[in-house]
Design an enzyme around this catalytic site. Structure first.
Site, mmCIF file in Angstrom:
data_model
loop_
_atom_site.group_PDB
_atom_site.id
_atom_site.type_symbol
_atom_site.label_atom_id
_atom_site.label_comp_id
_atom_site.label_asym_id
_atom_site.label_seq_id
_atom_site.Cartn_x
_atom_site.Cartn_y
_atom_site.Cartn_z
ATOM 1 N N GLY A 156 23.473 46.145 27.755
ATOM 2 C CA GLY A 156 23.604 45.052 26.798
ATOM 3 C C GLY A 156 22.900 43.807 27.306
ATOM 4 O O GLY A 156 22.031 43.271 26.663
ATOM 5 N N ARG A 545 38.768 39.519 44.857
ATOM 6 C CA ARG A 545 39.014 40.884 45.321
ATOM 7 C C ARG A 545 38.036 41.858 44.663
ATOM 8 O O ARG A 545 37.766 41.766 43.468
ATOM 9 C CB ARG A 545 40.448 41.279 44.978
ATOM 10 C CG ARG A 545 40.835 42.639 45.515
ATOM 11 C CD ARG A 545 42.321 42.897 45.251
ATOM 12 N NE ARG A 545 42.533 44.334 45.125
ATOM 13 C CZ ARG A 545 43.348 44.893 44.239
ATOM 14 N NH1 ARG A 545 44.024 44.132 43.408
ATOM 15 N NH2 ARG A 545 43.481 46.194 44.190
ATOM 16 N N LYS A 550 32.139 50.866 45.057
ATOM 17 C CA LYS A 550 30.931 51.523 44.557
ATOM 18 C C LYS A 550 30.409 50.813 43.300
ATOM 19 O O LYS A 550 29.224 50.542 43.170
ATOM 20 C CB LYS A 550 31.274 52.985 44.238
ATOM 21 C CG LYS A 550 30.088 53.908 44.257
ATOM 22 C CD LYS A 550 30.514 55.305 43.858
ATOM 23 C CE LYS A 550 30.537 56.213 45.071
ATOM 24 N NZ LYS A 550 30.813 57.613 44.679
ATOM 25 N N GLY A 619 35.370 38.936 39.032
ATOM 26 C CA GLY A 619 34.294 39.507 38.209
ATOM 27 C C GLY A 619 32.953 39.341 38.885
ATOM 28 O O GLY A 619 32.684 38.335 39.538
ATOM 29 N N GLY A 621 29.733 40.813 37.410
ATOM 30 C CA GLY A 621 28.607 41.321 36.629
ATOM 31 C C GLY A 621 27.325 40.524 36.735
ATOM 32 O O GLY A 621 26.237 41.088 36.702
ATOM 33 N N GLU A 622 27.434 39.207 36.802
ATOM 34 C CA GLU A 622 26.234 38.396 36.644
ATOM 35 C C GLU A 622 25.786 37.627 37.874
ATOM 36 O O GLU A 622 24.637 37.182 37.942
ATOM 37 C CB GLU A 622 26.434 37.428 35.465
ATOM 38 C CG GLU A 622 26.293 38.146 34.147
ATOM 39 C CD GLU A 622 26.971 37.434 32.999
ATOM 40 O OE1 GLU A 622 26.278 36.908 32.144
ATOM 41 O OE2 GLU A 622 28.215 37.410 32.959
HETATM 42 MO MO1 MOS Z 1 26.562 38.421 29.277
HETATM 43 S S1 MOS Z 1 24.752 37.472 29.129
HETATM 44 O O1 MOS Z 1 27.636 37.116 29.362
HETATM 45 O O2 MOS Z 1 26.683 39.419 27.924
#
Ligand code: MOS
Length: 655
Positions: A156, A545, A550, A619, A621-622
């Protein structure tokens, strides 16, 4: 569709306006894709041409303020003018980043089917409940009449967070032909109507004392938006939290262009903003003849520089130290062009990384089933980050049951509502809801055990009961045990179910919540052809945490790959006369392949942040894309002595 010719011809009075090149203007439906494509090629569209706004910089005088996720784009504290006057050293530069397109492997795709006034949608989306709400509003039907399903999303990166026109068009078409309709965007169609990272022009001024203490930061951002909607690339947001500095001004201005509406993309704002700030910091270190890491440590902050409130947790110092060690930073020779490997120029650069820690309300349900299996469900999305695994793992941990016996379900609006999969928030939002639902189901099960006259645990205090390996037992007498399925079989074979609804618990007046990291990069530059290779990257993160090592490693690595891409490759090329995107395909729009990426060494400090959520996870992810652009750019300067302030750093800019 065979009825195409019976569609009315539009009169000029109700002519629709086309706001950008590649804007959807018609949908052609056929039995097969190729029929539809051929039929679309037969459409003759007439336009009355008007002049288009496509010159970004020429639009600055008409620019206006914007906000990002409700946070104002303009925020200042202290006295920036005074701070700059007091500065002995100043860096005053322009940094620019291009338009970029998300380009997930899986294109946007929607299938729509009506059954009376009930609509079923299968969609590639980061936000099923958002699709549900939008369609319910668009068609004027109750939310409950819209069922959205999305079991897996093939990438996404932000472009599947919004609900774009093709989703509504698919539903309109399905209603029109009274058949299910499948609408899949082809690759060129993904450049325009489904978002992009906007172009940025960032004017950054740093003021510092001779010792390298920051006295002022002024970060002014111009970013483009479309003629129809506002989206702000909030590049100066990270500037508000990164360093100890008493006088800071952050300013954002939107510039309307005849382009598709931009949107959130891979650490929106933060990826482009940390690029500018962290290159400017490198320029300052060079002016001061100071080690770039030393400069960061000198301006380290333990409190939010704006509000002066503490961070929930911040362990960036450890990231710097561990990262520098793993990389071998102390062996860096400070002078540009001073390190070589044969004919290759070698450069080492570093940067600070950061991303906000946030979460949103989420629901989840856990159902213990009489067959001994456990269902865990939430209306979240699997965008490749591992949400199925995280939900399984958290449930298994609470219930003391093997993950093999757990069935995780998501991507369906029939499950308890969960937030958009974006903003690196899913683990910190859905995770606690799953944990809570599992704890409630566990409590119900143990209560049933001590209440059941035929249970070996009968009459015991419920606090004495526990579960391990699918068996309920008494802590004081572990021999007194039985499989939970046996208990349920005796009690009418009814499932035990618990629903949880979790709200964010962080008190934002007391604590500022952000993740941080340190990234170190080595590049090799061929002095003859100015080709840059990313040889190795070392990054260490403080993200609270880590729930799954993985998956975390995969997330960090993916972010860094996109950061290398930001620095060296991605660049949407727009024809300045027409706004047509000239590289709307994966042959000409470059993203990295394995050969473009060297060694990546990532690790995390792994200290829980329980103030944000019960799991202590912030989190991940970014954050990996943040700072990476700057680390590579700074390494290129160190290798070549040439400072390129315009991304991507392609060979032509280095020659
Ligand atoms: Mo992400 S750019 O916060 O879907």
């Amino acid at each position: 569709h065979r009825d195409l010719h019976s569609f009315p011809t539009r009169r000029s009075s109700d002519l629709p306006q086309v706001h950008y090149n590649n804007q959807p203007i018609a949908v052609v439906v056929a039995e097969e894709l190729h029929q539809a494509q051929y039929a679309a090629s037969l459409l003759k569209i007439q336009y009355k041409e008007e002049s288009a706004k496509l010159d970004f910089i020429a639009g600055f005088p008409a620019s206006y303020p914007g906000s990002h996720t409700g946070i104002p784009g303009d925020l200042s504290f202290g006295d920036v003018e005074g701070g700059l006057r007091a500065a002995k050293i100043k860096i005053d530069q322009i940094y620019t980043t291009p338009i970029q397109h998300h380009n997930p492997m899986e294109p946007h795709a929607t299938m729509a089917q009506w059954d009376g006034d009930h609509l079923t949608i299968h969609d590639a989306t980061q936000h099923i409940s958002g699709v549900q709400k939008t369609l319910s509003k668009s068609f004027g039907i109750p939310k409950e009449n819209v069922h959205v399903v999305s079991w897996f999303v093939g990438g996404g990166f932000g472009c599947k967070g919004q609900i774009w026109s093709h989703v509504v068009l698919a539903a309109m078409a399905a209603r029109q032909v009274n058949r299910p309709v499948k609408l899949v965007l082809d690759r060129p169609q993904m450049f325009g109507p489904v978002g992009a990272r906007p172009e940025t022009y960032q004017h950054l001024i740093l003021g510092a004392t001779r010792d390298g203490k920051l006295t002022a930061i002024r970060h002014e951002v111009h970013a483009h938006t479309s003629m129809i909607e506002d989206y702000l690339e909030s590049s100066a947001f990270p500037t508000r939290v990164m360093y100890s500095c008493p006088n800071v001004a952050t300013i954002h201005r939107l510039v309307q262009l005849n382009m598709g509406t931009p949107t959130y993309m891979r650490a929106p704002g933060v990826a482009t903003g940390t690029y500018a700030v962290e290159v400017a910091m490198d320029e300052l270190a060079y002016e001061l003849k100071m080690d770039p890491l030393q400069l960061r440590l000198l301006n380290y902050t333990d409190v939010d520089p704006h509000t002066k409130i503490p961070f929930t947790e911040k362990h960036l110092r450890e990231c710097y130290t561990r990262g520098a060690e793993r990389f071998g930073w102390s062996k860096r020779k400070p002078e540009p062009r001073s390190m070589r490997d044969g004919a290759q120029l070698i450069g080492w650069g570093m940067a600070t990384e950061t991303y906000p820690g946030k979460n949103l309300p989420s629901g989840a349900m856990v159902r213990l089933q009489p067959n001994g299996r456990v269902l865990v469900a939430a209306g979240s999305q699997e965008i490749g980050t591992g949400m199925y695994t995280i939900m399984t793992q958290i449930t298994a941990d609470v219930l003391g049951i093997s993950p093999d016996l757990i069935d995780a379900r998501l991507g369906d609006t029939n499950y308890p509502e969960a937030p958009i999969s974006a903003g690196s928030m899913s683990t910190a939002s859905v995770g606690p809801a799953v944990q809570q639902a599992a704890m409630q189901a566990r409590a119900k099960l143990l209560q049933l055990a001590v209440n059941d006259a035929r249970s070996p645990l009968h009459g015991a205090a419920v606090e004495e009961a526990d579960i391990k390996d699918g068996k309920i037992f008494l802590r004081s007498a572990p021999g007194k045990s039985e499989a939970f399925a046996a208990l349920m079989a005796r009690n009418g074979n009814q499932p035990i179910e618990a629903m949880a609804q979790i709200k964010p618990q962080l008190n934002e007046k007391e604590f500022s919540c952000h993740s941080f990291g340190a990234i170190f990069a080595e590049v090799a530059v061929d002095p003859d052809v100015s080709m840059v290779r990313t040889r190795r990257v070392v990054a260490v993160y403080d993200v609270g945490r880590v729930i799954n090592q993985k998956l975390a490693r995969s997330q960090f690595t993916g972010g860094i790959v996109w950061g290398v891409s930001l620095a060296l490759q991605e660049d949407t090329a727009v024809d300045p006369r027409t706004g047509r995107i000239m590289n709307a395909n994966l042959a000409d729009y470059h993203v990295p392949v394995n050969a473009d990426i060297g060694e990546i060494d990532v690790s995390a400090i792994d200290i829980p942040d329980p103030r944000l959520d019960s799991l202590g996870a912030r989190g991940i992810g970014e954050i990996g894309i943040t700072g990476t652009g700057a680390a590579i750019a700074n390494a290129i300067f160190h290798a070549t002595g040439k400072r390129v302030r315009d991304l991507p750093i392609t060979p032509d800019k280095l020659v």
